[in-house]
Enzyme design. Structure first.
Site, PDB file in Angstrom:
ATOM      1  N   CYS A 163      89.949  34.491  47.124  1.00  0.00           N
ATOM      2  CA  CYS A 163      91.228  34.603  47.828  1.00  0.00           C
ATOM      3  C   CYS A 163      92.325  34.606  46.765  1.00  0.00           C
ATOM      4  O   CYS A 163      92.535  33.589  46.097  1.00  0.00           O
ATOM      5  CB  CYS A 163      91.421  33.446  48.805  1.00  0.00           C
ATOM      6  SG  CYS A 163      92.988  33.494  49.688  1.00  0.00           S
ATOM      7  N   CYS A 212      97.831  39.191  51.819  1.00  0.00           N
ATOM      8  CA  CYS A 212      96.480  39.044  51.253  1.00  0.00           C
ATOM      9  C   CYS A 212      96.565  39.447  49.786  1.00  0.00           C
ATOM     10  O   CYS A 212      96.823  40.615  49.476  1.00  0.00           O
ATOM     11  CB  CYS A 212      95.481  39.915  52.002  1.00  0.00           C
ATOM     12  SG  CYS A 212      93.815  39.907  51.296  1.00  0.00           S
TER      13      CYS A 212
END
Length: 286
Positions: free
Chosen positions: A81, A230
């Site tokens: 991530c 993101c």
């Protein structure tokens, strides 16, 4: 259970300090914490644990003291991530668990060790602003083509590996990026993405200072639905639009609903820069 809440351009996380791996963390616990109605609310959970204390991090313990144990909002586990790594770094520095290191603070993830630097600094071809954190996710791998289906449209896209799977789909002329219905997961080819995929939808934007290219992005993340940002998806987008423009390296400004990320890509690295903010601390009641 004590927690900290943080975000990177609106991509938000519950951070759990568990240096020695003592928390009984389960998919159900993670999903409950991330529930925006009945829990703290987040796109995912970042467990801060020593690499030597986690089976997925032990192999990296000689390179990095800390392992980012990242869980999606639905309780599933993810390899990487990008925004989470930046927020994880902010937590380590703020809590005194780590200090900046020349060349970048090493952070172990399921997809390997990445390095984070705190601005003002230079990361790749871009300058990291004061207060921002940049992380090198390594060179993204563009390795195929596939399609996503949304709103009855089938959009062609590029398959990108940033340590986790992405499908970058340019929005065709005449289709408004903001009008896409991402309340449901886009359709994709499970033969190409057997473990699911993060799908990025991209549109061009006007030039901005300090960037070779400027684009707009929305994303549907596996395990978390549409998010405001993101980081690894922005890296996938940057690599894709640079290649489409015939550029082997460059700086791309990616505007997401939660703000702006700046990505510097070359043949060996992809630096993801942007704000990483801690906003609250607390205790769960059950």
């Amino acid at each position: 259970m004590q927690f900290t809440k943080g975000h990177g351009t609106g991509n938000d996380f519950v951070i759990l300090a568990d240096p020695d791996g003592e928390l009984p963390l389960t998919p159900a616990t993670v999903a409950a914490l991330c529930d925006r109605r009945r829990g703290v609310g987040a796109d995912g959970v970042l467990r801060v644990i020593r690499a030597a204390k986690h089976p997925d991090g032990a192999a990296y313990s000689a390179e990095a003291e800390w392992f980012m144990d990242y869980w999606n909002a639905d309780g599933s586990i993810a390899e990487m991530c990008g925004n989470g790594t930046r927020v994880f770094t902010r937590y380590l520095l703020t809590s005194g668990l780590a200090e900046p290191v020349e060349g970048g603070l090493p952070i172990a993830t399921r997809s390997g060790v990445v390095r984070a630097v705190v601005g003002p600094a230079t990361a790749g071809l871009a300058v990291v602003a004061d207060g921002e954190i940049s992380v090198d996710l390594g060179a993204p791998r563009l390795y195929g083509e596939s399609t996503a289906t949304v709103d009855g449209l089938t959009l062609a896209g590029t398959v990108v590996d940033c340590g986790n799977p992405h499908l970058v789909c340019p929005v065709p002329a005449g289709v408004e990026l903001s009008a896409l219905d991402l309340t449901r997961a886009p359709g994709f080819d499970p033969a190409v993405f057997p473990a699911g995929v993060n799908v990025e939808f991209v549109a061009p934007a006007q030039p901005v200072p300090g960037a070779d290219l400027h684009v707009l992005m929305r994303v549907y993340e596996r395990g978390s639905a549409e998010t405001l940002s993101c980081g690894s998806g922005a890296v996938a987008v940057a690599a894709t639009v640079l290649r489409a423009a015939g550029l082997g390296a460059g700086v791309v400004a990616v505007d997401v609903p939660g703000g702006r990320l700046t990505i510097s890509v070359d043949s060996e690295s992809a630096w993801l820069a942007g704000p990483a903010v801690l906003v609250a601390e607390g205790d769960t009641l059950r």
